[in-house]
Design a protein around this motif. Structure first.
Motif, short mmCIF file in Angstrom:
data_model
loop_
_atom_site.label_atom_id
_atom_site.label_comp_id
_atom_site.label_asym_id
_atom_site.label_seq_id
_atom_site.Cartn_x
_atom_site.Cartn_y
_atom_site.Cartn_z
N UNK A 1 0.84 -1.21 0.00
CA UNK A 1 0.00 0.00 0.00
C UNK A 1 0.87 1.26 0.00
N UNK A 2 1.93 1.25 0.79
CA UNK A 2 2.83 2.40 0.84
C UNK A 2 3.50 2.62 -0.52
N UNK A 3 3.92 1.52 -1.16
CA UNK A 3 4.57 1.65 -2.48
C UNK A 3 3.58 2.18 -3.51
N UNK A 4 2.32 1.80 -3.39
CA UNK A 4 1.31 2.28 -4.33
C UNK A 4 1.08 3.78 -4.18
N UNK A 5 0.97 4.22 -2.92
CA UNK A 5 0.77 5.66 -2.67
C UNK A 5 1.97 6.47 -3.15
N UNK A 6 3.16 5.93 -2.94
CA UNK A 6 4.36 6.65 -3.41
C UNK A 6 4.36 6.76 -4.92
N UNK A 7 3.93 5.73 -5.57
CA UNK A 7 3.87 5.75 -7.03
C UNK A 7 2.84 6.77 -7.51
N UNK B 1 1.92 9.50 -6.01
CA UNK B 1 2.46 10.87 -5.84
C UNK B 1 3.49 11.19 -6.92
N UNK B 2 4.37 10.24 -7.20
CA UNK B 2 5.39 10.47 -8.21
C UNK B 2 4.74 10.64 -9.59
N UNK B 3 3.66 9.85 -9.82
CA UNK B 3 2.95 9.97 -11.10
C UNK B 3 2.36 11.37 -11.27
N UNK B 4 1.83 11.95 -10.17
CA UNK B 4 1.27 13.30 -10.24
C UNK B 4 2.35 14.34 -10.51
N UNK B 5 3.49 14.18 -9.84
CA UNK B 5 4.59 15.10 -10.08
C UNK B 5 5.13 14.99 -11.50
N UNK B 6 5.12 13.74 -12.03
CA UNK B 6 5.61 13.55 -13.40
C UNK B 6 4.70 14.27 -14.40
N UNK C 1 3.08 16.90 -13.87
CA UNK C 1 3.32 18.35 -13.78
C UNK C 1 4.70 18.74 -14.28
N UNK C 2 5.50 17.72 -14.65
CA UNK C 2 6.83 18.00 -15.19
C UNK C 2 7.86 18.27 -14.14
N UNK C 3 7.58 17.83 -12.88
CA UNK C 3 8.50 18.12 -11.79
C UNK C 3 9.51 17.02 -11.58
N UNK C 4 9.23 15.79 -12.04
CA UNK C 4 10.19 14.69 -11.90
C UNK C 4 10.37 14.03 -13.25
N UNK C 5 11.47 13.36 -13.34
CA UNK C 5 11.79 12.70 -14.61
C UNK C 5 11.01 11.38 -14.72
N UNK C 6 10.93 10.92 -15.96
CA UNK C 6 10.23 9.65 -16.20
C UNK C 6 10.93 8.48 -15.50
N UNK C 7 12.25 8.59 -15.34
CA UNK C 7 13.01 7.52 -14.66
C UNK C 7 12.51 7.33 -13.24
N UNK D 1 9.56 8.09 -12.07
CA UNK D 1 8.21 7.50 -12.10
C UNK D 1 8.28 5.99 -12.35
N UNK D 2 9.13 5.58 -13.29
CA UNK D 2 9.24 4.14 -13.58
C UNK D 2 9.78 3.37 -12.38
N UNK D 3 10.72 3.94 -11.65
CA UNK D 3 11.26 3.28 -10.47
C UNK D 3 10.18 3.11 -9.40
N UNK D 4 9.36 4.14 -9.21
CA UNK D 4 8.29 4.07 -8.22
C UNK D 4 7.26 3.01 -8.61
N UNK D 5 6.97 2.93 -9.92
CA UNK D 5 5.99 1.92 -10.36
C UNK D 5 6.53 0.50 -10.17
N UNK D 6 7.83 0.33 -10.49
CA UNK D 6 8.43 -1.00 -10.32
C UNK D 6 8.44 -1.43 -8.86
#
Length: 327
Positions: free
Chosen positions: A123-129, A131-136, A138-144, A146-151
């Protein structure tokens, strides 16, 4: 006129010979007899295993009943095999019981706790993903990133699924196939124990028949091989006689015919004369033929062995006694 000295003895011998001939001629000859022999059913008793004779409970001439203990055999090998089989049975029974009982309560709680921890991590990993997806977006984080958070989220979810399956398995216990296999293994070992128990029972040799001990070959302390008779039991209630008869006299002893015979060894009286009934007959080998040359009838006379039973058991009759039958 004087007779010569030799004439008188010759005349005396001649007269004596004539008298003897006349007596023999007028006296009927003694009747001819057939001689047979009494038999009885004999049983040779042998142990089924090899061992040293430790105890002997019978002696020659003793009357024994079916199931009577004859002797005891000392076999350390059987005792060792029985101990091994009992231990193997205990181990197999424990495995089968474990399969039926399933996991212990402590193991179930531990598996459930591992699942809860993995689920929380997923559940924690899902929520982190998320958040990172939302920042991605908005152009605030790189795609790398986001992919790490999803993995990380998907790996955590897989661990949670595996922990849940482990907890379910602990609660369900062993599979039905595993339980059946463990039960069958326990039964197989139990069968091995029964086999050794049967061998141990054979260390006590018991009589399979009623009768009298006719011959005893066993001695305490001797090594008795398997299958070698140690005593012979004779059943005097199962008697018959064997009689050799030429084929020209066989009609008198046809199967089912009855005849009288005497046993000279028995006391004089009514018990001496016995009525027999023919139950079987068979031709003897060629070397037992009574007449080996052809007679006037043009054939050799063969000899037949006739088996006849008394109409009732003969008290005092023993195997080997002579039986006389008048021709």
């Amino acid at each position: 006129m004087k007779l010569p000295k030799l004439v008188v003895p010759v005349l005396a011998l001649t007269v004596l010979g004539i008298a003897v001939y006349a007596m023999w001629h007028h006296q009927p000859p003694a009747p001819e007899q057939l001689q047979g022999m009494m038999e009885a059913r004999e049983t040779d008793i042998a142990p089924k295993l090899t061992g040293r004779i430790a105890e002997l409970h019978v002696q020659e001439g003793q009357r024994i009943e079916k199931g009577s203990l004859i002797l005891r055999i000392d076999s350390p090998e059987v005792a060792a095999k029985l101990a091994q089989a009992n231990n193997a049975e205990a181990a197999a029974s424990a495995v089968a019981q474990k399969a039926r009982n399933g996991a212990r309560p402590e193991e179930i709680r531990m598996a459930q706790a591992n699942y809860e921890r993995a689920r929380v991590g997923a559940d924690l990993a899902r929520k982190s993903y998320e958040r990172v997806e939302g920042l991605f977006k908005e152009g605030l984080v790189a795609a790398q990133k986001r992919d790490e958070a999803e993995a990380n989220w998907r790996a955590s979810q897989g661990q949670a699924d595996a922990a849940k399956a482990q907890a379910d398995l602990a609660r369900a216990g062993a599979r039905s196939e595993d339980q059946a296999a463990a039960t069958a293994q326990a039964r197989q070992v139990a069968g091995a124990v029964q086999e050794v128990e049967a061998a141990r029972a054979e260390t006590e040799l018991k009589s399979p028949v009623n009768g009298e001990v006719a011959k005893l070959l066993a001695k305490v302390g001797e090594l008795s091989p398997a299958g070698v008779p140690v005593l012979t039991v004779v059943d005097l209630s199962d008697q018959w006689m064997l009689l050799n008869v030429r084929e020209d006299q066989l009609q008198r002893f046809a199967i089912g015919r009855e005849f009288d015979a005497t046993l000279p060894a028995l006391a004089d009286g009514a018990s001496k004369r016995v009525r027999f009934k023919v139950i079987a007959s068979q031709v003897l080998p060629d070397f037992a033929t009574w007449r080996s040359t052809r007679n006037n009838q043009g054939y050799d006379l063969r000899t037949f062995e006739v088996k006849a039973q008394p109409l009732k058991p003969i008290a005092g009759a023993r195997p080997g006694m002579s039986v006389l039958v008048a021709r």
